[in-house]
Design an enzyme around this catalytic site. Structure first.
Site, PDB file in Angstrom:
ATOM      1  N   ASN A   6       1.109 -75.026  42.460  1.00  0.00           N
ATOM      2  CA  ASN A   6      -0.315 -75.303  42.379  1.00  0.00           C
ATOM      3  C   ASN A   6      -0.542 -76.558  41.533  1.00  0.00           C
ATOM      4  O   ASN A   6      -0.071 -76.640  40.392  1.00  0.00           O
ATOM      5  CB  ASN A   6      -1.031 -74.094  41.756  1.00  0.00           C
ATOM      6  CG  ASN A   6      -2.529 -74.216  41.810  1.00  0.00           C
ATOM      7  OD1 ASN A   6      -3.098 -75.228  41.424  1.00  0.00           O
ATOM      8  ND2 ASN A   6      -3.187 -73.166  42.280  1.00  0.00           N
ATOM      9  N   HIS A   9      -4.084 -78.099  37.974  1.00  0.00           N
ATOM     10  CA  HIS A   9      -4.163 -78.521  36.570  1.00  0.00           C
ATOM     11  C   HIS A   9      -3.963 -80.026  36.409  1.00  0.00           C
ATOM     12  O   HIS A   9      -4.415 -80.607  35.419  1.00  0.00           O
ATOM     13  CB  HIS A   9      -3.163 -77.744  35.730  1.00  0.00           C
ATOM     14  CG  HIS A   9      -3.505 -76.289  35.640  1.00  0.00           C
ATOM     15  ND1 HIS A   9      -4.602 -75.827  34.949  1.00  0.00           N
ATOM     16  CD2 HIS A   9      -2.919 -75.195  36.194  1.00  0.00           C
ATOM     17  CE1 HIS A   9      -4.671 -74.512  35.061  1.00  0.00           C
ATOM     18  NE2 HIS A   9      -3.667 -74.104  35.813  1.00  0.00           N
ATOM     19  N   HIS A  42      -6.773 -75.111  44.938  1.00  0.00           N
ATOM     20  CA  HIS A  42      -7.975 -74.290  45.051  1.00  0.00           C
ATOM     21  C   HIS A  42      -9.176 -75.219  45.024  1.00  0.00           C
ATOM     22  O   HIS A  42      -9.469 -75.834  43.995  1.00  0.00           O
ATOM     23  CB  HIS A  42      -8.020 -73.299  43.882  1.00  0.00           C
ATOM     24  CG  HIS A  42      -9.184 -72.360  43.921  1.00  0.00           C
ATOM     25  ND1 HIS A  42      -9.329 -71.339  43.001  1.00  0.00           N
ATOM     26  CD2 HIS A  42     -10.273 -72.274  44.733  1.00  0.00           C
ATOM     27  CE1 HIS A  42     -10.435 -70.663  43.260  1.00  0.00           C
ATOM     28  NE2 HIS A  42     -11.039 -71.216  44.297  1.00  0.00           N
ATOM     29  N   ARG A  44     -12.680 -75.320  44.532  1.00  0.00           N
ATOM     30  CA  ARG A  44     -13.745 -74.451  44.028  1.00  0.00           C
ATOM     31  C   ARG A  44     -15.118 -74.952  44.475  1.00  0.00           C
ATOM     32  O   ARG A  44     -15.299 -76.135  44.775  1.00  0.00           O
ATOM     33  CB  ARG A  44     -13.691 -74.388  42.501  1.00  0.00           C
ATOM     34  CG  ARG A  44     -12.544 -73.521  41.977  1.00  0.00           C
ATOM     35  CD  ARG A  44     -12.562 -73.451  40.470  1.00  0.00           C
ATOM     36  NE  ARG A  44     -11.594 -72.470  39.984  1.00  0.00           N
ATOM     37  CZ  ARG A  44     -11.871 -71.196  39.729  1.00  0.00           C
ATOM     38  NH1 ARG A  44     -13.103 -70.752  39.919  1.00  0.00           N
ATOM     39  NH2 ARG A  44     -10.941 -70.373  39.289  1.00  0.00           N
ATOM     40  N   ARG A  48     -14.581 -78.314  40.205  1.00  0.00           N
ATOM     41  CA  ARG A  48     -14.247 -78.616  38.805  1.00  0.00           C
ATOM     42  C   ARG A  48     -12.895 -79.311  38.663  1.00  0.00           C
ATOM     43  O   ARG A  48     -12.636 -79.936  37.643  1.00  0.00           O
ATOM     44  CB  ARG A  48     -14.255 -77.345  37.966  1.00  0.00           C
ATOM     45  CG  ARG A  48     -13.106 -76.410  38.240  1.00  0.00           C
ATOM     46  CD  ARG A  48     -13.060 -75.245  37.287  1.00  0.00           C
ATOM     47  NE  ARG A  48     -14.161 -74.313  37.489  1.00  0.00           N
ATOM     48  CZ  ARG A  48     -14.184 -73.098  36.966  1.00  0.00           C
ATOM     49  NH1 ARG A  48     -13.191 -72.689  36.199  1.00  0.00           N
ATOM     50  NH2 ARG A  48     -15.187 -72.280  37.212  1.00  0.00           N
ATOM     51  N   GLU A  69      -6.467 -72.503  48.787  1.00  0.00           N
ATOM     52  CA  GLU A  69      -7.148 -71.350  48.214  1.00  0.00           C
ATOM     53  C   GLU A  69      -8.645 -71.607  48.231  1.00  0.00           C
ATOM     54  O   GLU A  69      -9.106 -72.703  47.874  1.00  0.00           O
ATOM     55  CB  GLU A  69      -6.682 -71.110  46.780  1.00  0.00           C
ATOM     56  CG  GLU A  69      -5.231 -70.658  46.672  1.00  0.00           C
ATOM     57  CD  GLU A  69      -4.845 -70.298  45.247  1.00  0.00           C
ATOM     58  OE1 GLU A  69      -5.613 -70.628  44.316  1.00  0.00           O
ATOM     59  OE2 GLU A  69      -3.785 -69.695  45.058  1.00  0.00           O
ATOM     60  N   THR A 100      -8.816 -67.726  38.016  1.00  0.00           N
ATOM     61  CA  THR A 100      -9.061 -66.519  38.799  1.00  0.00           C
ATOM     62  C   THR A 100      -8.640 -65.294  38.003  1.00  0.00           C
ATOM     63  O   THR A 100      -7.519 -65.222  37.503  1.00  0.00           O
ATOM     64  CB  THR A 100      -8.293 -66.581  40.126  1.00  0.00           C
ATOM     65  OG1 THR A 100      -8.651 -67.784  40.820  1.00  0.00           O
ATOM     66  CG2 THR A 100      -8.623 -65.387  41.000  1.00  0.00           C
ATOM     67  N   GLU A 151      -1.508 -61.979  49.027  1.00  0.00           N
ATOM     68  CA  GLU A 151      -0.892 -62.482  47.805  1.00  0.00           C
ATOM     69  C   GLU A 151      -1.192 -61.485  46.703  1.00  0.00           C
ATOM     70  O   GLU A 151      -2.353 -61.247  46.366  1.00  0.00           O
ATOM     71  CB  GLU A 151      -1.416 -63.866  47.423  1.00  0.00           C
ATOM     72  CG  GLU A 151      -0.758 -64.402  46.150  1.00  0.00           C
ATOM     73  CD  GLU A 151      -1.179 -65.802  45.767  1.00  0.00           C
ATOM     74  OE1 GLU A 151      -1.008 -66.155  44.577  1.00  0.00           O
ATOM     75  OE2 GLU A 151      -1.695 -66.548  46.638  1.00  0.00           O
ATOM     76  N   HIS A 191       0.098 -65.693  39.988  1.00  0.00           N
ATOM     77  CA  HIS A 191      -0.841 -65.693  38.863  1.00  0.00           C
ATOM     78  C   HIS A 191      -0.103 -65.252  37.599  1.00  0.00           C
ATOM     79  O   HIS A 191       0.243 -64.098  37.428  1.00  0.00           O
ATOM     80  CB  HIS A 191      -2.062 -64.800  39.075  1.00  0.00           C
ATOM     81  CG  HIS A 191      -3.205 -65.197  38.180  1.00  0.00           C
ATOM     82  ND1 HIS A 191      -4.012 -66.289  38.429  1.00  0.00           N
ATOM     83  CD2 HIS A 191      -3.653 -64.678  37.026  1.00  0.00           C
ATOM     84  CE1 HIS A 191      -4.912 -66.408  37.492  1.00  0.00           C
ATOM     85  NE2 HIS A 191      -4.712 -65.454  36.601  1.00  0.00           N
TER      86      HIS A 191
END
Length: 240
Positions: A6, A9, A42, A44, A48, A69, A100, A151, A191
């Site tokens: 992912n 970040h 992801h 959103r 963000r 995602e 999440t 998932e 996660h």
């Protein structure tokens, strides 16, 4: 077991200073070069971190599996359908959360999910996954909603503070993975997985085809470099 990384970040760091770098698209290419089997992001509702620009460039440049995602918000679903990633993972989303916080309550959202899942298939998305807690009823509901994968949310395992608590969470995850497998669903997980807890997870939980890891790898990359961080995690999965 495949490793999907992912890159959210990286975008968070870029956006913190409203800069054009570091670029999550460039980071994704480095991750794949270092051994990642695919990339996760992801998009959103509040944008963000990942932006639509990132989404479209990742679709053009990622050579492995691309996991988009998303919530069930209509505008984001429309973008996902237009991009047609290899995998779409439907997740819960709250504006105020940092990350999440848990799996989808699939039974409570069945009507909306039963509308969105076929849209994604019709757009050419081959795999549609629901991000769920290790709860058998939610896994069976995911199948009923039309998903072909789940998932498993591993956050409770990652956050467990004692050996007994970790063992109990691994038992829950193993049982949930078995239910998903019996339902004919492809099993993914993610996660909170990191360099310290991934080996025990791999040893205890069957049927998992791929894991999604982001924060742990990006945090380690600050100290050792992205290539080394990715290779270290990939090596742990190869030996699991």
């Amino acid at each position: 077991m495949n490793l999907l990384i992912n890159v959210d970040h990286v975008a968070t760091l870029r956006n913190a200073r409203a800069e054009s770098f570091p670029d999550p698209v460039h980071a994704a290419a480095r991750c794949e070069h270092a051994g990642a089997d695919g990339i996760v992001f992801h998009l959103r509702e509040d944008r963000r971190h990942i932006t639509e620009r990132d989404v479209r460039l990742l679709r053009e440049t990622v050579t492995g599996k691309l996991d988009f995602e998303l919530s069930t918000a209509p505008d984001v679903v429309a973008i996902c359908c237009d991009v047609a990633p290899d995998l779409a993972t439907l997740v819960p989303e709250r504006r105020e959360e940092i990350t999440t916080e848990g799996g989808l309550d699939v039974p409570a959202n069945a009507e909306r999910l039963e509308a969105v899942v076929p849209q994604l298939y019709d757009a050419g998305v081959a795999q549609v996954s629901l991000f769920v807690d290790p709860v058998p009823a939610h896994i069976r509901a995911a199948r009923a909603a039309g998903a072909n994968a789940v998932e498993l949310h591993t956050g409770d395992y990652a956050n467990a503070r004692t050996a007994d608590a970790r063992a109990a969470e691994l038992e829950r995850l193993a049982a949930a993975a078995a239910v998903a497998h019996d339902e004919g669903l492809r099993v993914h997980a993610g996660h909170g997985l990191d360099y310290r807890n991934i080996a025990a997870f791999c040893d205890a939980v069957p049927h998992v085809h791929e894991v999604s890891i982001g924060f742990a790898i990006m945090a380690r990359a600050i100290l050792v470099g992205l290539d080394t961080a990715v290779r270290d995690m990939a090596a742990r999965l190869r030996t699991a």
